[in-house]
Design an enzyme around this catalytic site. Structure first.
Site, PDB file in Angstrom:
ATOM      1  N   CYS A 134       0.805  -1.215   0.000  1.00  0.00           N
ATOM      2  CA  CYS A 134       0.000   0.000   0.000  1.00  0.00           C
ATOM      3  C   CYS A 134       0.836   1.262   0.000  1.00  0.00           C
ATOM      4  O   CYS A 134       2.062   1.237   0.085  1.00  0.00           O
ATOM      5  CB  CYS A 134      -0.952   0.020   1.190  1.00  0.00           C
ATOM      6  SG  CYS A 134      -0.156  -0.347   2.754  1.00  0.00           S
TER       7      CYS A 134
ATOM      8  N   CYS B  80      17.347  -3.997   2.893  1.00  0.00           N
ATOM      9  CA  CYS B  80      16.928  -5.385   3.030  1.00  0.00           C
ATOM     10  C   CYS B  80      16.878  -5.984   1.640  1.00  0.00           C
ATOM     11  O   CYS B  80      16.147  -5.501   0.765  1.00  0.00           O
ATOM     12  CB  CYS B  80      15.554  -5.477   3.685  1.00  0.00           C
ATOM     13  SG  CYS B  80      14.923  -7.185   3.782  1.00  0.00           S
TER      14      CYS B  80
END
Length: 473
Positions: free
Chosen positions: A13, A448
């Site tokens: 989102c 990440c």
């Protein structure tokens, strides 16, 4: 239910919020245009909530921003503060009930919130707020009630948010508001982006800077990992959590999720993708006649690769601009049909040529197989595929839709197997080292990249182990 045409990882989102300190703008209308610019981050549902004279008005539904809202609705949502949300449902049913923003309240306090990310230890956290009755199936509501629970203990709002950071595992960028304030929160690892902008006397919080540009706002800065931004009539205030581990922004923001005209944590998304093309040119020298990019996020790397190698770049496809990223069918053969509707090869550019096809990523391989097949049907002599992301081998648990490792073709198959499966004459991927170099890093500090290397960020408990076991069953 809507599913993405492209065989890509899917962001959960986007969030947006605005507070007007002078009362001169329609905050819901600004939020509408902000969400419109963040539509690429979620196409299943959207919503806007606003405060006017101590009252919250909220409207949300399934669909795209321009399908859900009209001028009458926006006028009814007018207020001096507003927050908005676009959502892609990563699991379960797509329900209007789970659309955001969410309103949570107790006898004393009320919060409105929008969340980007995913909480891993939601089951454990529900036990902390068992006295509240949850109305949705999403972890965003848990965050809201955790804050209310701390407020009931007598803590200030900023201290309540700092407290819950101590026991939340996962990724979260939050935009919240109460009667007096607009608040932005970025998790201590900074896994999801969030930035601050200013438009006249209004302050804005947004998942991406492209939304600030769209509404004519000036970019101020990114919210730091572990930082809480509080904006009220007195101005803007920052409170920071002491962060022990370094930032771990999701590197896929630069590969695919973010819009090319955004800048995240000081790095241009377009420049990063351009750098990927340069790195690919260093890695792979292929004898070919034409470089073609898969629209849209594969194009900057393709142009850059062509410039570096001297092989001409050409348009290989006409993209149907009216489809976007969604399609109404979920079964695999319908996804493939959807690609045929979305991308049509330009035969005059393709026929008789050895093509280098540059795409941003490869998840299942089904869509890319269809594209290669169509290029060859259009007369391509050879199709050599280059991917500007490393092979995706591991599931993400931080708000990206890779629920099952078995869905990832590179998790169990060799590159040669994948090459044959997608019908390509050759298949090459960027290395993790070259990708990190493209975003300005020599190692993975600051990012990440667990979907490529399986090195998940260090968490507070065994949430990641439990989640991995569940999704691989």
């Amino acid at each position: 239910m809507c599913f993405e045409i492209n065989d890509k990882l899917k962001e959960e989102c986007g969030v947006f919020g605005v507070i007007d300190l002078s009362g001169s703008i329609n905050c819901s209308e600004i939020t509408y245009y902000g969400l419109y610019s963040l539509q690429h981050r979620g196409q299943h549902s959207c919503g806007i909530a606003s405060y006017l004279e101590n009252k919250v008005n909220c409207y949300k539904n399934l669909g795209l921003v321009n399908e859900v809202f009209n001028q009458e609705l926006l006028n009814n949502l007018n207020g001096n503060k507003a927050i908005g949300h676009v959502r892609y449902a990563t699991s379960g049913e797509v329900s209007a009930n789970d659309a955001q923003p969410l309103i949570v309240s107790n006898k004393k306090d009320q919060l409105v919130l929008a969340h980007n990310g995913h909480i891993l230890n939601g089951t454990e956290l529900k036990r902390r707020i068992s006295k509240y009755k949850l109305k949705t199936s999403i972890d965003s509501e848990i965050l809201g009630y955790l804050i209310l629970n701390e407020l009931e203990k007598g803590y200030t709002l900023e201290k309540s948010i700092l407290n819950i950071m101590d026991f939340i595992d996962g990724a979260y960028s939050l935009v919240l508001m109460d009667n007096d304030r607009l608040i932005g929160v970025r998790d201590p690892l900074g896994m999801r982006p969030l930035c601050i902008g200013k438009l006249n006397d209004a302050y804005i919080l947004s998942s991406e800077s492209c939304a600030l540009n769209a509404v004519g706002a000036k970019f101020i800065r990114d919210v730091d990992p572990g930082e809480i931004i509080i904006i009220d009539k007195t101005g803007i205030k920052s409170v920071k959590k002491e962060v022990n581990e370094g930032k771990r922004l999701c590197i896929f923001e630069f590969v695919y999720f973010a819009r090319e005209d955004s800048k995240i944590d000081g790095m241009s998304v377009y420049k990063a993708r351009e750098n990927m093309g340069k790195e690919l040119a260093k890695l792979y020298k292929i004898d070919a006649d034409l470089v073609v990019g898969v629209p849209d996020s594969g194009i900057p790397a393709a142009i850059s690769y062509a410039n570096e190698t001297g092989i001409p770049y050409g348009q290989g496809f006409v993209k149907n601009k009216y489809i976007g990223r969604t399609f109404i069918k979920s079964v695999q053969n319908e996804r493939i049909k959807a690609v045929n509707i979305k991308l049509n090869p330009i035969k005059e550019n393709i026929r008789g040529k050895r093509i280098i096809l540059v795409d941003d990523s490869l998840v299942r391989g089904t869509t890319l197989k269809g594209i290669v097949k169509r290029l060859k049907k259009a007369g391509a002599k050879e199709v050599h595929v280059i991917i500007s992301a490393p092979p995706i081998k591991f599931s993400c648990f931080y708000g990206i839709a890779t629920s099952n490792t078995k869905e990832l073709i590179a998790s169990s198959k060799s590159i040669e197997y994948i090459r044959k499966y997608i019908l390509a004459d050759s298949l090459n991927f960027i290395t993790i080292e070259a990708l990190l170099k493209s975003v300005g890093k020599e190692n993975n500090s600051g990012f990440c990249a667990a979907c490529f290397d399986g090195k998940y960020p260090k968490l507070k408990n065994d949430s990641i182990t439990l989640t991995k076991n569940l999704v691989n069953m």
